[in-house]
Each structure stands twice: as structure tokens, then as C-alpha cells.
Write a protein that holds these residues in place. Structure first.
Motif, PDB file in Angstrom:
ATOM      1  N   GLN A  60      31.718  60.385  48.019  1.00 17.39           N
ATOM      2  CA  GLN A  60      32.075  59.607  49.202  1.00 17.39           C
ATOM      3  C   GLN A  60      31.763  60.456  50.426  1.00 17.39           C
ATOM      4  O   GLN A  60      31.455  61.629  50.311  1.00 17.39           O
ATOM      5  N   TYR A  61      31.863  59.824  51.577  1.00 15.08           N
ATOM      6  CA  TYR A  61      31.560  60.517  52.828  1.00 15.08           C
ATOM      7  C   TYR A  61      32.799  60.622  53.692  1.00 15.08           C
ATOM      8  O   TYR A  61      33.661  59.746  53.666  1.00 15.08           O
ATOM      9  N   LYS A  62      32.846  61.677  54.461  1.00 19.19           N
ATOM     10  CA  LYS A  62      33.917  61.907  55.420  1.00 19.19           C
ATOM     11  C   LYS A  62      33.246  62.133  56.780  1.00 19.19           C
ATOM     12  O   LYS A  62      32.221  62.822  56.864  1.00 19.19           O
ATOM     13  N   ARG A  77      28.135  63.062  58.923  1.00 19.97           N
ATOM     14  CA  ARG A  77      28.956  62.885  57.723  1.00 19.97           C
ATOM     15  C   ARG A  77      28.894  64.122  56.844  1.00 19.97           C
ATOM     16  O   ARG A  77      27.893  64.820  56.790  1.00 19.97           O
ATOM     17  N   GLN A  78      29.977  64.333  56.141  1.00 19.07           N
ATOM     18  CA  GLN A  78      30.063  65.351  55.097  1.00 19.07           C
ATOM     19  C   GLN A  78      30.153  64.588  53.774  1.00 19.07           C
ATOM     20  O   GLN A  78      30.912  63.628  53.662  1.00 19.07           O
ATOM     21  N   LYS A  89      31.329  70.177  48.477  1.00 18.09           N
ATOM     22  CA  LYS A  89      31.257  69.698  49.851  1.00 18.09           C
ATOM     23  C   LYS A  89      29.854  69.980  50.348  1.00 18.09           C
ATOM     24  O   LYS A  89      29.379  71.116  50.280  1.00 18.09           O
ATOM     25  N   THR A  91      27.802  69.857  53.692  1.00 18.23           N
ATOM     26  CA  THR A  91      28.174  69.821  55.098  1.00 18.23           C
ATOM     27  C   THR A  91      27.020  70.228  56.014  1.00 18.23           C
ATOM     28  O   THR A  91      26.538  71.357  55.927  1.00 18.23           O
TER      29      THR A  91
END
Length: 145
Positions: A60-62, A77-78, A89, A91
Motif C-alpha cells: 500500500q502507499y502512504k 508516496r512511500q 519501506k 521511500t
């Protein structure tokens, strides 16, 4: 600073500089970088697809906010990846890095890998210098008493 000096400073940042070089379009630099990030994630998604389809991997993305000199603050997005009881992660770090057009880090329980975005025609970092002193010919002709 005089008014004339201030006006010259403003002009130097709104067009070609004294040597005729165009000023950098920081918005264009940011947008190009964000496009490269999207391409990177799309490549990963294609590679992950069979594993995601059989539920052995998920991601998923954060939302991530980055701030860089001249470009300012922007959102990207991360990617958070889970598989085999491991978490990664992925990044984006930034685009204003020496010798690259950008860097994305992948970090997990076994360490960190850095992906750099480099010009495919590049042969490594370059260095440009200038010297305003006497030329080497002039310095060789100088006699010391």
C-alpha cells in the motif's frame, strides 16, 4: 543594497544569467522527478503482480511530504510492502542530489538499498571548475628574485 542592484538581482533570476544560461525551472524539475517516482512504482507493481494475486505479498502507499531547497515542499508516496513476515519501506529521498537526478531508498530488516536515477549516457559524476587567476603560461613566465 541599492534599488538598481536589487532590480538586477531580480532580473538575474527571471531569465538568462550573465553568461546567457537559462535559469532552472524548479517546478519542471519537481514534476519530472514525480514522474520518475511514478514510473518506478509502476515497474515494482508489475513485478509484484503475480505475488500479490496469489496473496503472498501485499503493498500500500502512504502520503509522504518532502522539502527540498529551491523546489519547496511537495507530496509524493512511500510504498509499504509486506511479504513472508517482512516489511519494506520504499521511500523517495529527493531529486537535488549530487551526481544523480534522484534517489529512492528501500529499507527493511536486512538493511537499506539506494536506487539512484542517473542519465543512461552518464559515465559518472562530473566536475566543472573555474579559475580567475593568471593562466599557467603567465605563472610560468613569472620570475622570482
Amino acid at each position: 543594497m541599492s534599488r538598481k542592484a536589487f532590480e538586477e538581482l531580480l532580473k538575474s533570476h527571471n531569465g538568462p544569467d550573465e553568461q546567457g544560461h537559462e535559469c532552472i525551472d524548479w517546478g519542471k524539475q519537481r514534476d519530472e522527478w514525480l514522474g520518475f517516482i511514478t514510473q518506478f512504482y509502476e515497474t515494482l507493481e508489475q513485478w509484484f503482480k503475480p505475488y500479490k494475486d496469489d496473496h503472498s505479498l501485499d503493498y500500500q502507499y502512504k502520503v509522504l511530504e518532502l522539502t527540498e531547497d529551491n523546489i519547496g515542499t511537495y507530496q509524493t508516496r512511500q510504498m509499504l510492502v509486506q511479504f513472508a513476515q517482512q516489511n519494506l519501506k520504499i521511500t523517495p529521498v529527493g531529486t537535488l542530489l549530487i551526481g544523480t537526478k534522484g534517489r529512492i531508498d528501500m529499507e527493511g530488516g536486512r538493511g537499506r538499498i539506494q536506487f539512484i536515477l542517473a542519465d543512461k549516457n552518464s559515465h559518472g559524476p562530473g566536475l566543472m571548475t573555474s579559475y580567475s587567476g593568471p593562466s599557467s603560461e603567465e605563472s610560468q613566465k613569472t620570475e622570482i628574485e
